[in-house]
Every structure is written in structure tokens, then in C-alpha cells.
Design an enzyme around this catalytic site. Sequence first.
Site, short mmCIF file in Angstrom:
data_model
loop_
_atom_site.label_atom_id
_atom_site.label_comp_id
_atom_site.label_asym_id
_atom_site.label_seq_id
_atom_site.Cartn_x
_atom_site.Cartn_y
_atom_site.Cartn_z
N LYS A 1 0.82 -1.20 0.00
CA LYS A 1 0.00 0.00 0.00
C LYS A 1 0.86 1.26 0.00
O LYS A 1 1.91 1.31 0.66
CB LYS A 1 -0.92 -0.03 1.23
CG LYS A 1 -1.98 1.06 1.27
CD LYS A 1 -2.91 0.83 2.45
CE LYS A 1 -3.95 1.93 2.60
NZ LYS A 1 -4.89 1.67 3.71
N SER B 1 -9.44 2.85 2.82
CA SER B 1 -8.35 3.45 2.08
C SER B 1 -7.49 2.44 1.31
O SER B 1 -6.63 2.83 0.53
CB SER B 1 -7.46 4.24 3.04
OG SER B 1 -6.84 3.39 3.99
N SER C 1 -10.68 0.41 6.74
CA SER C 1 -10.02 0.59 5.45
C SER C 1 -9.55 -0.67 4.77
O SER C 1 -9.11 -0.62 3.63
CB SER C 1 -8.82 1.54 5.61
OG SER C 1 -9.25 2.84 5.90
#
Length: 467
Positions: A77, A152, A176
Site C-alpha cells: 500500500k 483506504s 479501510s
Amino acid sequence: MTALHDLTALEQGALVARREVSASELVEHHLERADQHDDVGAFVTLTADRARARAAALPAVPPPGASPLYGVPTAIKDLNLTAGVRTTFGSAAFADHVPEISDGVTSSLEAAGLISIGKTNTPEFGSPCYTEPEVAPPAVTPWDRRRTAGGSSGGAAAAVAAGLVPVAQGSDGGGSIRIPAACCGLVGLKPTRGRISGHPMYGDPVGLATSGSLARTVRDAAALLDVLAGRRVGDPFWAPEPSGSFLAACERDPGRLRIARFIEPVITDVEVAPECREAWEATSALLESLGHEVVDVPRPLPREAVPVFETCWSVLTAMSVVPPEREHLLRPLTRWLSERGRAVTGPEFGLAIGAMRRFAAGALEALAPYDAVLTPTLAMRPPLVGAMRDDDDPAADFQAQKEFTPWTSAWNVTGMPAVSLPLHWAEDGFPVGVMLAGRPAEEELLLSLSAQLEAAAPWADRRPPGW
């Protein structure tokens, strides 16, 4: 004919272990997939040369005790530091940022022999529950490319759901991991507080956020948790060691469990979409058919906990320090949250943390008699790209996010492990996630139950359009 990306992460790792496929072959296949099929906004940066070099340098035979994911491609990520690789935190203010160190999550993946092919898309500083940054196209679900992949960890979920990598790490401070898993028809596992180290930055003093797994199967998610889990010297809190591997827990019968359920939204009033309610009801019935007792319980967190959570969330956003000359590059939502956070005094922040921990304790006491807790993951189908985002009115943007995901943040407050499972499918074939939470540090039982549900209502063979 079965292609490499049709295989689960564990199946790909087994091919490497048997020397039927090399890590380099897997990397080349997935790099080609990412290059030709990333119409879902999965990646901010591809690291093809680095991935090829790492694959070539891996010994062909996994060392004794190696992870079953040894040699498997993955992605990191864009919130996680990766030495020598552009890491933007989803922000135009850091569009050219290249860190000199890697964080613990990146190091754990590399030490286990997984090979990252790039950095996955994330919203600015990981704050919104949709992924529409300035540094990359929006991340969308491959089940309907008009709709958000969530956030996210939206890029990570889009990458796994589209077959660009078989498994990926995400992070979760308010949902997320689980939100994009529900949007993309995946397993999204947020482990218990302290299960995965925040080394070396320890950027969340509140204890809301943790890394975790995004995968197509429960066993893949468990195998990745085995890679990521573990305490480091200096960690402020940690979970007790599991009895064995998390992957092994998936092979155990969970026994007859008491499972609490509620559907009343936790953080705001919103009407739950019929298909989300249907998913919750159908999963309740499935659990009962497997011999479990399902019990209706009141919402375990009061609405008074919401402003306390928002205070902490705003301060955490404000802690993402940007050089003054680059603040104009921040999104309106980020500036609005940061202004809220900067207005909080030190004593007010300390009081909010204390209040949040008391609310968490009350919820944990109320839920202690139950082995798991069932809710929907989301209150509605993922909105169209841009539907939640409101640069002219960040307060309305924030409210829309709360209405979309009114349950997930509860388990960040309590620190309980939680997983979103794609157990329900709408009439048009769109996945609808349901969420199970477990007692603190009881990921093994949660994974055992999740694997039982997957066996009873399997989903791994479902493929989104364009697969």
C-alpha cells in the site's frame, strides 16, 4: 485452461515450492496483468525492475520453515514506507517522496519471500473510505467499474479482485481493509490491536490502525497474517502469541458458537439497503444451519462515542505534517480534518483517548459472552466514483462516508479482530459483504469460523467482468 492468476496465493506458492513454476515466472505473469489490465486504478507505481531483481535473487528452493507464500507476487500500500520506492501517501504534496527506510510491514513481506510488484492506490493519508487521490486514477471495483473500490486500501482490493496480484496487504484505521473487501468481493481481515507491529514510525498513538490482509480466500488471508504478525522490541502494545499458525486455524472445526448480531448503525442514522440487510439475515440463517446460536443484542457502542472517535481521527489527520509551501496541494477534506485536529488541545486529545478506551471497555464487557459478532459490512452498495467526494463541502463528504460505513470503525475502537466476507450476492451478481468480529486476540477462532462459512457457501470461483 487455468491461468496462473486463476490460482489462489497458496496454490501459486505451492507451485514455487514444488519447482513447477519459478518466482520469476509468477512475477512476469502478474506484471503483464498489471500493465495490461489495470483499468481499476489499482497501482500508483509499478516496480517492475525491482520485482524482477528480487525474484531472480530468491533461492529456487524455499528455506526450511518458509512461508507457503514464498515466491508469490504481492503489492504494498502506498501508505507504507518502502526504501528506494516512491511512496506518496496518496497526496500530491508527496508526489515525489522516496523514503530511505522501509517500515515493518514491508520488511516482513520481503523477509518471507513475497515479491512486491508495486505500490497500491490509496486516498490522501488514508483518510477517506473511497480512493480518489490526485496522484492516480480512482480505484474502482472490477464488479462495476463505475463504482468506488472503497478505501483506504482501495487499490490493494482492486488489484486482488482483478487478478493483478493474488494477495495484498492493506491497513485499517476505521474500516479501510474491510470496506474495500466488501466493495470488491474479497476477504478483508483486520487483526486485533497489537497483532502486527507499527515499527518503526508508530504513527498512531491512539491504537486505531493496523495492517492486515486482502485476499480471495480465507486461507490466503490467514497465510498473509502469518507473514505480517509478530511483535517487535519497542512496540507499545502487542497481542499474545497464537497457539499455532493462523493458516492451521482454518482447518479446525470452530465448534458450536454463540454469535451476537445487531444491525442498528453505530456512528450515524442511515437506512440500511435491502441487499445489505438480506446479506445479514442470510448469514444469520447460515450460521444457525451450521449449529451456531445467533442472538440479537443492542448496539454495543453509544452514539456519545462518535464525537470522541472523530476528535481522535481529526488529530491523526493533522499529524500528517506537510511542508507549509505544499499545503495548498492538499485536498479540501484533508485540510478540513486537519484544521479540526489542530483546534484540539493536548489535554482535550488525552481526554478523548481516555473516553474512547472507556467506551471500548463497555463494549467489550457487553460482548464478552459471545464468540463472534455479526453485522453488515456496509450500509449500501458502493457509490459511483465522485458521489461521496465533495470538495466544496468537506463536512458533507465526511457525513456521506459515515452513512456508507456505519459499523466498521466500532472494531477499531475496541481493538477486536474483524473480517468482511463475500457471503452474499445480489440478483445482478454484485458481491455484498458481511462482517464478523471476534474477541480480542481470537483471530484463530474467527478464521476457523470464516473458513467454515466459506466451505458452506463458497465464492472463490466467482470472477468479475474482464477477469
